[in-house]
Enzyme design. Structure first.
Site, PDB file in Angstrom:
ATOM      1  N   GLU A 129      15.511  -8.608   2.834  1.00 38.81           N
ATOM      2  CA  GLU A 129      15.562  -8.455   4.296  1.00 38.81           C
ATOM      3  C   GLU A 129      16.181  -9.689   4.958  1.00 38.81           C
ATOM      4  OE1 GLU A 129      14.534  -6.032   6.847  1.00 38.81           O
ATOM      5  OE2 GLU A 129      15.065  -4.891   5.084  1.00 38.81           O
ATOM      6  N   TYR A 151      10.080  -9.705  10.749  1.00 39.81           N
ATOM      7  CA  TYR A 151       9.668  -9.903   9.353  1.00 39.81           C
ATOM      8  C   TYR A 151      10.728 -10.718   8.595  1.00 39.81           C
ATOM      9  CZ  TYR A 151       9.067  -8.738   4.387  1.00 39.81           C
ATOM     10  OH  TYR A 151       8.947  -8.810   3.023  1.00 39.81           O
TER      11      TYR A 151
HETATM   12  P1  NAP Z   1       1.855  -5.321   0.209  1.00 38.55           P
HETATM   13  O1  NAP Z   1       1.513  -4.197  -0.726  1.00 38.55           O
HETATM   14  O2  NAP Z   1       2.008  -5.030   1.661  1.00 38.55           O
HETATM   15  O3  NAP Z   1       0.752  -6.456   0.015  1.00 38.55           O
HETATM   16  C1  NAP Z   1       0.602  -7.501   0.942  1.00 38.55           C
HETATM   17  C2  NAP Z   1      -0.607  -8.322   0.563  1.00 38.55           C
HETATM   18  O4  NAP Z   1      -0.746  -9.391   1.512  1.00 38.55           O
HETATM   19  C3  NAP Z   1      -1.941  -7.554   0.572  1.00 38.55           C
HETATM   20  O5  NAP Z   1      -2.724  -7.972  -0.513  1.00 38.55           O
HETATM   21  C4  NAP Z   1      -2.581  -8.025   1.883  1.00 38.55           C
HETATM   22  O6  NAP Z   1      -3.990  -7.990   1.863  1.00 38.55           O
HETATM   23  C5  NAP Z   1      -2.117  -9.482   1.904  1.00 38.55           C
HETATM   24  N1  NAP Z   1      -2.268 -10.091   3.227  1.00 38.55           N
HETATM   25  C6  NAP Z   1      -1.920  -9.575   4.424  1.00 38.55           C
HETATM   26  N2  NAP Z   1      -2.254 -10.428   5.418  1.00 38.55           N
HETATM   27  C7  NAP Z   1      -2.833 -11.513   4.815  1.00 38.55           C
HETATM   28  C8  NAP Z   1      -3.396 -12.712   5.304  1.00 38.55           C
HETATM   29  N3  NAP Z   1      -3.442 -12.996   6.604  1.00 38.55           N
HETATM   30  N4  NAP Z   1      -3.897 -13.602   4.407  1.00 38.55           N
HETATM   31  C9  NAP Z   1      -3.868 -13.329   3.072  1.00 38.55           C
HETATM   32  N5  NAP Z   1      -3.362 -12.195   2.555  1.00 38.55           N
HETATM   33  C10 NAP Z   1      -2.845 -11.291   3.423  1.00 38.55           C
HETATM   34  O7  NAP Z   1       3.216  -6.023  -0.247  1.00 38.55           O
HETATM   35  P2  NAP Z   1       3.985  -5.951  -1.658  1.00 38.55           P
HETATM   36  O8  NAP Z   1       4.935  -4.821  -1.617  1.00 38.55           O
HETATM   37  O9  NAP Z   1       3.012  -6.087  -2.763  1.00 38.55           O
HETATM   38  O10 NAP Z   1       4.874  -7.277  -1.564  1.00 38.55           O
HETATM   39  C11 NAP Z   1       4.386  -8.523  -2.028  1.00 38.55           C
HETATM   40  C12 NAP Z   1       5.152  -9.636  -1.359  1.00 38.55           C
HETATM   41  O11 NAP Z   1       6.534  -9.528  -1.664  1.00 38.55           O
HETATM   42  C13 NAP Z   1       5.067  -9.650   0.164  1.00 38.55           C
HETATM   43  O12 NAP Z   1       5.104 -10.988   0.580  1.00 38.55           O
HETATM   44  C14 NAP Z   1       6.327  -8.931   0.596  1.00 38.55           C
HETATM   45  O13 NAP Z   1       6.694  -9.332   1.891  1.00 38.55           O
HETATM   46  C15 NAP Z   1       7.293  -9.402  -0.463  1.00 38.55           C
HETATM   47  N6  NAP Z   1       8.391  -8.512  -0.808  1.00 38.55           N
HETATM   48  C16 NAP Z   1       8.146  -7.215  -1.108  1.00 38.55           C
HETATM   49  C17 NAP Z   1       9.198  -6.393  -1.496  1.00 38.55           C
HETATM   50  C18 NAP Z   1       8.968  -4.960  -1.885  1.00 38.55           C
HETATM   51  O14 NAP Z   1       9.945  -4.203  -1.914  1.00 38.55           O
HETATM   52  N7  NAP Z   1       7.747  -4.563  -2.236  1.00 38.55           N
HETATM   53  C19 NAP Z   1      10.504  -6.924  -1.580  1.00 38.55           C
HETATM   54  C20 NAP Z   1      10.688  -8.267  -1.284  1.00 38.55           C
HETATM   55  C21 NAP Z   1       9.620  -9.067  -0.909  1.00 38.55           C
HETATM   56  P3  NAP Z   1      -4.826  -6.657   2.296  1.00 38.55           P
HETATM   57  O15 NAP Z   1      -4.772  -5.770   1.119  1.00 38.55           O
HETATM   58  O16 NAP Z   1      -6.178  -7.189   2.572  1.00 38.55           O
HETATM   59  O17 NAP Z   1      -4.125  -6.116   3.509  1.00 38.55           O
HETATM   60  O1  F7E Z   2      12.330   1.333   4.675  1.00 40.14           O
HETATM   61  C1  F7E Z   2      14.390   3.880   6.355  1.00 40.14           C
HETATM   62  C2  F7E Z   2      14.138   2.572   7.081  1.00 40.14           C
HETATM   63  O2  F7E Z   2       9.968   0.700   5.133  1.00 40.14           O
HETATM   64  C3  F7E Z   2      13.493   1.554   3.903  1.00 40.14           C
HETATM   65  C4  F7E Z   2       9.387  -3.938   2.377  1.00 40.14           C
HETATM   66  O3  F7E Z   2       8.747  -3.980   1.130  1.00 40.14           O
HETATM   67  O4  F7E Z   2      11.552  -3.816   1.373  1.00 40.14           O
HETATM   68  C5  F7E Z   2      10.680  -3.159   2.264  1.00 40.14           C
HETATM   69  O5  F7E Z   2      11.262  -3.064   3.565  1.00 40.14           O
HETATM   70  C6  F7E Z   2      14.562   2.245   4.739  1.00 40.14           C
HETATM   71  C7  F7E Z   2      14.806   1.611   6.106  1.00 40.14           C
HETATM   72  O6  F7E Z   2      11.354  -0.593   3.430  1.00 40.14           O
HETATM   73  C8  F7E Z   2      11.745   6.124   7.388  1.00 40.14           C
HETATM   74  O7  F7E Z   2      14.702   2.592   8.389  1.00 40.14           O
HETATM   75  C9  F7E Z   2      13.906   6.188   7.240  1.00 40.14           C
HETATM   76  O8  F7E Z   2      16.179   1.552   6.358  1.00 40.14           O
HETATM   77  O9  F7E Z   2      10.574   1.633   2.865  1.00 40.14           O
HETATM   78  P1  F7E Z   2      10.954   0.800   4.024  1.00 40.14           P
HETATM   79  P2  F7E Z   2      12.175  -1.831   4.033  1.00 40.14           P
HETATM   80  O10 F7E Z   2      12.195  -1.837   5.499  1.00 40.14           O
HETATM   81  O11 F7E Z   2      13.487  -1.871   3.327  1.00 40.14           O
HETATM   82  C10 F7E Z   2      11.916  -5.155   1.729  1.00 40.14           C
HETATM   83  C11 F7E Z   2      12.800  -5.707   0.647  1.00 40.14           C
HETATM   84  C12 F7E Z   2      10.738  -5.997   2.051  1.00 40.14           C
HETATM   85  O12 F7E Z   2      10.740  -7.201   1.838  1.00 40.14           O
HETATM   86  C13 F7E Z   2       9.654  -5.373   2.857  1.00 40.14           C
HETATM   87  O13 F7E Z   2       8.438  -6.103   2.732  1.00 40.14           O
HETATM   88  O14 F7E Z   2      14.139   3.573   5.002  1.00 40.14           O
HETATM   89  N1  F7E Z   2      13.507   4.962   6.809  1.00 40.14           N
HETATM   90  N2  F7E Z   2      12.845   6.906   7.620  1.00 40.14           N
HETATM   91  C14 F7E Z   2      12.168   4.899   6.876  1.00 40.14           C
HETATM   92  N3  F7E Z   2      11.316   3.914   6.539  1.00 40.14           N
HETATM   93  C15 F7E Z   2       9.988   4.143   6.713  1.00 40.14           C
HETATM   94  N4  F7E Z   2       9.109   3.191   6.356  1.00 40.14           N
HETATM   95  N5  F7E Z   2       9.535   5.328   7.237  1.00 40.14           N
HETATM   96  C16 F7E Z   2      10.358   6.349   7.589  1.00 40.14           C
HETATM   97  O15 F7E Z   2       9.928   7.399   8.070  1.00 40.14           O
END
Ligand code: NAP
Ligand code: F7E
Length: 324
Positions: A129, A151
């Site tokens: 992002e 974000y």
């Molecule tokens: P996620 O499922 O949304 O998990 C987020 C975690 O952060 C949860 O355990 C949540 O706790 C915790 N959290 C939220 N607010 C907090 C606070 N104030 N203090 C301490 N912990 C807190 O995210 P994920 O997909 O596993 O992603 C893990 C990390 O990688 C995140 O930093 C995300 O931004 C980053 N990231 C994700 C992706 C992806 O595609 N998944 C890609 C790039 C980067 P609760 O369960 O209590 O809410």
């Molecule tokens: O959206 C489109 C939306 O919310 C993907 C997080 O893990 O990856 C994640 O962020 C795409 C976007 O993920 C809906 O507009 C269409 O273009 O699944 P998403 P994200 O925004 O890419 C990055 C790497 C992170 O770091 C973040 O933490 O899908 N879209 N229709 C939709 N998205 C959602 N959520 N819901 C819809 O109805």
């Protein structure tokens, strides 16, 4: 020999749960930051059968003193900072909370590491992002950033803080620039899981339609189970660095829907309804990562295709919805 000890913030999230399992399987003692909530946040650890093997420490990324105590209690040699307000859509509704947790939370964790054990290795969960309005067709570690959401801006602050602590204090601090990664443990608000859950509900007669926003957006989607190995590999290197972690393939939300619906014999066009409510104030139209550096230096490569991933998620949701 004493086990290595690791501290994971965000241990109750998708990646935190997979990473905890990965480290437990390697013989680590795993400690997890557990921010108190009124709802059940331990379902992912339960799903992986590790709820009793992770030591949960009550803390929050906005509370430096509690993070210092986590470092003291865990005696962690490796710290994985995965905690965040991670839903891009919500970051426009809660920009200050997102900045505090996803941005300032990183420097709180870095400070706790510096105060208690500067030699502990640190991983920051950075994100594609940060590339937002892309400046190159394929994004690598040298592509300029242009975040498009609160974000993305908060994550960019955390990324540069990580680089700065590495350069200022000689800390072993690495930033993993991970592209989207998904799994059956993905939160329901993210588009892949929203789709696979809906496919299961529609197929089993519990839902009639699926309302989505911009289905022409393109993402580079991989499997979270593969990506946590890259996090661990980064902390095993002699020198800390930044790495793009991606598959190198990009697909539209539309085609992802096609794959998910057709797996259960349905046509997505009969069920998907476009609802402007899900459009974002500023969209990231396309992301495509270049994982060449990770492959060369870490020996890491994504091993799950988008098709395999979506089928795994649809099957898990079919089983889950059928059990309800
Ligand atoms: P996620 O499922 O949304 O998990 C987020 C975690 O952060 C949860 O355990 C949540 O706790 C915790 N959290 C939220 N607010 C907090 C606070 N104030 N203090 C301490 N912990 C807190 O995210 P994920 O997909 O596993 O992603 C893990 C990390 O990688 C995140 O930093 C995300 O931004 C980053 N990231 C994700 C992706 C992806 O595609 N998944 C890609 C790039 C980067 P609760 O369960 O209590 O809410
Ligand atoms: O959206 C489109 C939306 O919310 C993907 C997080 O893990 O990856 C994640 O962020 C795409 C976007 O993920 C809906 O507009 C269409 O273009 O699944 P998403 P994200 O925004 O890419 C990055 C790497 C992170 O770091 C973040 O933490 O899908 N879209 N229709 C939709 N998205 C959602 N959520 N819901 C819809 O109805």
């Amino acid at each position: 020999m004493k086990n290595k000890s690791a501290l994971i913030t965000g241990v109750t999230g998708q990646d935190g749960a997979y990473l905890a399992k990965h480290l437990l399987d390697k013989g680590y003692s795993v400690f997890g930051v557990h921010a108190r909530r009124s709802t059940d946040t331990l379902w992912r650890l339960r799903y992986l059968g590790i709820e009793d093997q992770v030591t949960l420490l009550s803390s929050d990324l906005t509370d430096l003193s509690s993070l210092v105590r986590c470092m003291e209690t865990s005696q962690a040699q490796e710290v994985y900072n995965l905690g965040a307000q991670s839903f891009v859509g919500s970051s426009w509704d809660q920009p200050i909370l997102t900045s505090n947790v996803t941005g300032t939370g990183v420097v709180n964790m870095l400070e706790a590491v510096r105060m208690v054990n500067k030699d502990a290795r640190f991983y920051q969960a950075s994100t594609s992002e940060m590339f937002g309005l892309i400046q190159e067709p394929m994004q690598s570690e040298s592509t300029p950033f242009y975040p498009r959401s609160p974000y993305g801006v908060a994550k960019l602050f955390g990324h540069w803080m990580t680089v700065n602590y590495r350069e200022s204090f000689g800390m072993h601090a690495s930033s993993g620039i991970l592209f989207n990664h998904e799994s059956p443990l993905r939160g329901i608000e993210f588009v892949t899981r929203k789709v696979t859950d809906a496919v299961a509900r529609i197929k089993l007669g519990k839902q009639k339609e699926l309302r989505l926003g911009n289905i022409d957006a393109k993402r580079d989607w991989g499997f979270a189970g593969d990506y946590v190995d890259a996090m661990w590999l980064m902390l095993q290197q002699d020198v800390a660095d930044d790495y793009v972690i991606a598959t190198g393939v990009t697909t539209t939300v539309r085609d992802m829907c096609r794959i998910a619906f057709s797996h259960v014999g349905l046509n997505y066009e009969d069920y998907v309804v476009i609802d402007p409510k899900f459009y974002r104030p500023a969209e990231v139209d396309v992301l495509l990562g270049n994982p060449a550096k990770a492959q060369k230096q870490l020996g890491w490569k994504a091993s799950t295709s988008l098709e395999q991933l979506i089928l795994m998620m649809v099957d898990a949701d079919m089983a889950r919805v059928a059990r309800e």
